[in-house]
Design an enzyme around this catalytic site. Structure first.
Site, PDB file in Angstrom:
ATOM      1  N   HIS A  32       0.824  -1.209   0.000  1.00 24.84           N
ATOM      2  CA  HIS A  32       0.000   0.000   0.000  1.00 24.84           C
ATOM      3  C   HIS A  32       0.857   1.257   0.000  1.00 24.84           C
ATOM      4  CE1 HIS A  32       0.113   1.013   4.410  1.00 24.84           C
ATOM      5  NE2 HIS A  32       0.190  -0.289   4.584  1.00 24.84           N
ATOM      6  N   ASP A  58       5.849   1.259   7.006  1.00 21.39           N
ATOM      7  CA  ASP A  58       4.421   0.965   6.736  1.00 21.39           C
ATOM      8  C   ASP A  58       3.876   1.985   5.757  1.00 21.39           C
ATOM      9  OD1 ASP A  58       1.857   0.027   6.848  1.00 21.39           O
ATOM     10  OD2 ASP A  58       1.461   0.649   8.896  1.00 21.39           O
ATOM     11  N   GLU A  92      -5.287   1.993   2.180  1.00 18.53           N
ATOM     12  CA  GLU A  92      -5.277   0.765   2.987  1.00 18.53           C
ATOM     13  C   GLU A  92      -5.554   1.075   4.449  1.00 18.53           C
ATOM     14  OE1 GLU A  92      -3.401  -2.365   5.590  1.00 18.53           O
ATOM     15  OE2 GLU A  92      -2.999  -0.229   5.467  1.00 18.53           O
ATOM     16  N   GLU A  93      -4.938   2.174   4.907  1.00 22.13           N
ATOM     17  CA  GLU A  93      -4.940   2.478   6.346  1.00 22.13           C
ATOM     18  C   GLU A  93      -6.311   2.895   6.871  1.00 22.13           C
ATOM     19  OE1 GLU A  93      -2.572   1.754   8.155  1.00 22.13           O
ATOM     20  OE2 GLU A  93      -0.606   2.139   7.271  1.00 22.13           O
ATOM     21  N   ASP A 137       3.491  -5.866   3.185  1.00 19.47           N
ATOM     22  CA  ASP A 137       3.140  -4.710   4.005  1.00 19.47           C
ATOM     23  C   ASP A 137       4.023  -4.748   5.246  1.00 19.47           C
ATOM     24  OD1 ASP A 137       2.040  -2.659   5.393  1.00 19.47           O
ATOM     25  OD2 ASP A 137       0.010  -3.467   5.500  1.00 19.47           O
ATOM     26  N   HIS A 193       2.410   4.228  12.129  1.00 20.25           N
ATOM     27  CA  HIS A 193       1.254   5.119  12.349  1.00 20.25           C
ATOM     28  C   HIS A 193       1.612   6.328  13.198  1.00 20.25           C
ATOM     29  CE1 HIS A 193      -1.513   1.352  11.638  1.00 20.25           C
ATOM     30  NE2 HIS A 193      -0.729   1.637  10.621  1.00 20.25           N
TER      31      HIS A 193
HETATM   32  N1  BES Z   1       0.753  -2.631   8.093  1.00 21.99           N
HETATM   33  C1  BES Z   1      -0.423  -2.606   8.901  1.00 21.99           C
HETATM   34  C2  BES Z   1      -0.862  -3.984   9.339  1.00 21.99           C
HETATM   35  C3  BES Z   1       0.018  -4.694  10.316  1.00 21.99           C
HETATM   36  C4  BES Z   1       0.484  -4.050  11.439  1.00 21.99           C
HETATM   37  C5  BES Z   1       0.300  -6.031  10.129  1.00 21.99           C
HETATM   38  C6  BES Z   1       1.258  -4.744  12.340  1.00 21.99           C
HETATM   39  C7  BES Z   1       1.048  -6.730  11.046  1.00 21.99           C
HETATM   40  C8  BES Z   1       1.533  -6.067  12.155  1.00 21.99           C
HETATM   41  C9  BES Z   1      -1.564  -1.970   8.130  1.00 21.99           C
HETATM   42  O1  BES Z   1      -1.156  -0.899   7.349  1.00 21.99           O
HETATM   43  C10 BES Z   1      -2.571  -1.473   9.121  1.00 21.99           C
HETATM   44  O2  BES Z   1      -2.281  -0.621   9.895  1.00 21.99           O
HETATM   45  N2  BES Z   1      -3.761  -2.054   9.108  1.00 21.99           N
HETATM   46  C11 BES Z   1      -4.802  -1.668  10.026  1.00 21.99           C
HETATM   47  C12 BES Z   1      -6.089  -2.352   9.682  1.00 21.99           C
HETATM   48  C13 BES Z   1      -6.794  -1.745   8.504  1.00 21.99           C
HETATM   49  C14 BES Z   1      -8.027  -2.568   8.202  1.00 21.99           C
HETATM   50  C15 BES Z   1      -7.140  -0.295   8.745  1.00 21.99           C
HETATM   51  C16 BES Z   1      -4.464  -2.101  11.426  1.00 21.99           C
HETATM   52  O3  BES Z   1      -3.759  -3.116  11.581  1.00 21.99           O
HETATM   53  O4  BES Z   1      -4.913  -1.437  12.340  1.00 21.99           O
HETATM   54 ZN    ZN Z   2       0.595  -1.242   6.349  1.00 19.80          ZN
END
Ligand code: BES
Ligand code: ZN
Length: 528
Positions: free
Chosen positions: A230, A250, A284-285, A312, A389
Site C-alpha cells: 500500500h 508501513d 489501505e490504512e 506490508d 502510524h
Molecule cells: N501494516 C499494517 C498492518 C500490520 C500491522 C500487520 C502490524 C502486522 C503487524 C496496516 O497498514 C494497518 O495498519 N492495518 C490496520 C487495519 C486496517 C483494516 C485499517 C491495522 O492493523 O490497524
Molecule cells: Zn501497512
C-alpha cells in the site's frame, strides 16, 4: 539500543489521543465536518472496544467465520460483527484497540449494508479455486542470476523518496501526489516495453488513486499474478494536510521491495507467460478501501487471479526469524509454495509463522473474493515495528538499512518469475544439439551463430580437440577476444561456456586459434 517499546511509551500518544477524543477532533481532514455513516465488520475483541467508544453502535448481524483457507497449521475461527458507525468513530476504534488490545485496529470497511452482509455471510468452508497453479519451481536459470543482481541501495532510495512526503494519507494533497509520484517512477522504469502498462485506478470517494503496473503474459495473459503493497500512510493522532506520517516501514518498504523486484525483471528482459500485476494500493490504512474496490472490480470482471502476494512492512527486523508467513486470510497451499521458494532460493533465511488475527492488510481484500493470498511479514506479530502510524516511522527507525527489505524483494522476484512463468505453453521444448568440427591456424578466428535461444533456457558450448583453441560467447552481438559474456581460454582445446537466458535472444560464439589446432564443437541450447 532497543527501539521496540510500545507506541505509547515512546511518544506519549495515549494522553494525546484522550485529549483529541475529548475535543471531538479525532477525524480525518476531509471528514472534519462530516458525520457520514459507514459499515464495518469487526472481530469480537475489537467489537467490545467499539462498544466502549461508541455505545450506540450495535451489531446488525454476527457470525462465526473461518480466518483462513483450510490451513493445516492454524485453522482459526472468529466471531465477526457487522456494525454501522460514524466515520469518525473508526479512528477512535483504532486508538482503543491499540491501547487496550495492544494491536492494530482490525476492522473491515464496507461501502454499504448489503456489501457488509455479503462479506459476513460467505460460506464457512471456502471451495478451492477451479484451477490451482502447479506451484512447481523450475526457473532457476532465470531467478538465480536476478537475485544476485538485487541491491539494498535501490530499496533505500525508494523508501527515502516516499518518506519525504509529509504524509501519504488517502484524503490529502500529499497523498494524491504520492500516487502520482509512484505512477511516474514505474512508468519511467518501464519505458520502451510495449508489453508493460502503468495506470492509476481511480476511487470514486477519495482523491488518492491506486497504481497498477501490468506486464502482459506472453502465452497465458488471462491468468494473473498480483503483487501488492500500500502506498498510503496514516498518523494515528489524526492526519491532516501536512501531518507528518512518513510510513517508511508501513508501507514504503513494501513498495520499495516490489520496485526492486520489478527493476531486476526489467534489467534481465524477463517476459512472463502469465500476466503479472504490481499494485500500489491507495487507502489501505482506512479500512483496506483501495484494495477492496480493486479486488471487487477484478472479481466482477471474472479476472482469473492465480495468486496474490502482499508486502506490508518488510524492513524492520523485530524477531529472530527472517520472514514470517502469516497464516490468516491467506492460502495454505500458496504459503507452502512461498516457503519452498524461500528454501530453494534463499536457503540461509529462516521462516516463522504467525497471524494478525484480523484483516490487517490488503491480502484480506483478495481473500474475501476467494483468491489465494500470502503475506510474508517482517516479524512476529508481537514484535512488529513499534513506530508505525506515527511521525517516527522513519528510515532511521528501521535501523537505516534495507537489508531486511531486500530479503522480501528477492522473495517477490522469485514468486513473480516462478508463478509468472507457468502457462499454457506446457513443458519447454527439448534442447537442440549441433556439432561442428574444423581446424584453425595460429591467430585464425571463426564465428558461429546467431543461435536463437528461448526464454528461461540456456546455451552451452563445449570444445574438444588438439592444439589450443579458445572459446568466447556473447549475447546479442558477435564476441571478440576482449568483449564477451563468457570465455574459456585454457592451455588446451578443452573449453566450456554456458549462458542462461531470461528472455528470448541471439547468442554468438567465437573460436580463436591460440595455437594451431583442430577441434570439435558441440552447441546445445533451448530453441525459441
Ligand atoms: N501494516 C499494517 C498492518 C500490520 C500491522 C500487520 C502490524 C502486522 C503487524 C496496516 O497498514 C494497518 O495498519 N492495518 C490496520 C487495519 C486496517 C483494516 C485499517 C491495522 O492493523 O490497524
Ligand atoms: Zn501497512
Amino acid at each position: 539500543m532497543d527501539i521496540r517499546k510500545s507506541h505509547f511509551a515512546i511518544s506519549g500518544i495515549a494522553p494525546k489521543i484522550a485529549a483529541l477524543l475529548a475535543a471531538g477532533l479525532f477525524v480525518g481532514s476531509t471528514a472534519a465536518m462530516d458525520t457520514k455513516k459507514v459499515w464495518i465488520t469487526v472481530g469480537d475483541a475489537a467489537y467490545a472496544q467499539l462498544q466502549k467508544v461508541a455505545p450506540q453502535a450495535i451489531a446488525r448481524e454476527s457470525r462465526i467465520t473461518l480466518t483462513n483457507q483450510a490451513s493445516s497449521r492454524f485453522t482459526g475461527t472468529e466471531k465477526v460483527h457487522l456494525v454501522e458507525v460514524d466515520e469518525q468513530q473508526l479512528l477512535k476504534l483504532s486508538a482503543a484497540v491499540h491501547q487496550e488490545l495492544k494491536r492494530c485496529g482490525g476492522f473491515m470497511f464496507h461501502p454499504s449494508e448489503s456489501a457488509g452482509r455479503k462479506a459476513l455471510n460467505k460460506p464457512l468452508v471456502k471451495r478451492p479455486a477451479a484451477a490451482r497453479p502447479a506451484y512447481a519451481i523450475g526457473n532457476q536459470a532465470i531467478v538465480t542470476p536476478m537475485l544476485a543482481q538485487m541491491q539494498d541501495s535501490n530499496i533505500v532510495q525508494t523508501i527515502v523518496d516516499m518518506a519525504a512526503f509529509d504524509n501519504r494519507y488517502y484524503a490529502t494533497t500529499n497523498g494524491a501526489n504520492a500516487s502520482n509520484w509512484l505512477l511516474k517512477k514505474w512508468t519511467d522504469m518501464t519505458a520502451g516495453r510495449s508489453d508493460i502498462s502503468v495506470a492509476q485506478f481511480s476511487h470514486p470517494n477519495w482523491g488518492q488513486k491506486s497504481v497498477i503496473l501490468t506486464i502482459k503474459g506472453s502465452d497465458n495473459p488471462a491468468e494473473v499474478v498480483v503483487l501488492g503493497a500500500h502506498l498510503d500512510t496514516i498518523n494515528m493522532n489524526g492526519t491532516y494536510e501536512t501531518t507528518i506520517a512518513p510510513g517508511a516501514d508501513d508501507d514504503a518498504s513494501g513498495i520499495a521491495s516490489l520496485t526492486e523486484a520489478l527493476r531486476v525483471m526489467l534489467a534481465n528482459g524477463y517476459k512472463p507467460r502469465r500476466t503479472i500485476k504490481i499494485i500500489g494500493y491507495a487507502a489501505e490504512e482506512v479500512g483496506l478501501r483501495g484494495s477492496q474496490e480493486i479486488a471487487q472490480n477484478f472479481k466482477d470482471n471474472n479476472v482469473n487471479v492465480v495468486g496474490v502476494m502482499q508486502l506490508d512492512m518488510t524492513n524492520y527486523q523485530g524477531s529472530s526469524s527472517d520472514i514470517y508467513l502469516y497464516t490468516d486470510y491467506t492460502n495454505s497451499q500458496q504459503n507452502d509454495f512461498v516457503a519452498k521458494l524461500i528454501s530453494t532460493y534463499l536457503p540461509t533465511l529462516s521462516i516463522g509463522y504467525d497471524q494478525c488475527g484480523y484483516a490487517c492488510s490488503d491480502h484480506a481484500s483478495w481473500d474475501a473474493q476467494g483468491y489465494p493470498t500470502s503475506m510474508p511479514f517482517e516479524a512476529a506479530f508481537s514484535q512488529y515495528n513499534p513506530y508505525i502510524h506515527t511521525s517516527d516511522d522513519t528510515y532511521a527507525n528501521s535501523g537505516s538499512q534495507a537489508a531486511h527489505a531486500l530479503k522480501f524483494a528477492r522473495l517477490a522476484a522469485a514468486y513473480a518469475v516462478e508463478l509468472g512463468s507457468e502457462g499454457s505453453g506446457g513443458t519447454p521444448p527439448a534442447d537442440k544439439v549441433e556439432t561442428f568440427s574444423g581446424s584453425l591456424t595460429k591467430g585464425q578466428k571463426k564465428t558461429y551463430g546467431p543461435y536463437k535461444v528461448g526464454a528461461g533456457g540456456s546455451i552451452k558450448a563445449a570444445l574438444s580437440g588438439s592444439g589450443d583453441t579458445d572459446l568466447y560467447v556473447r549475447k546479442a552481438a558477435a564476441p571478440s577476444t576482449t568483449t564477451y559474456d563468457c570465455k574459456s581460454d585454457g592451455p588446451t582445446s578443452t573449453e566450456n561456456c554456458a549462458l542462461n537466458m531470461a528472455a528470448n535472444g541471439d547468442v554468438y560464439l567465437l573460436l580463436n586459434g591460440y595455437a594451431a589446432s583442430s577441434y570439435k564443437l558441440t552447441v546445445s541450447y533451448r530453441p525459441q
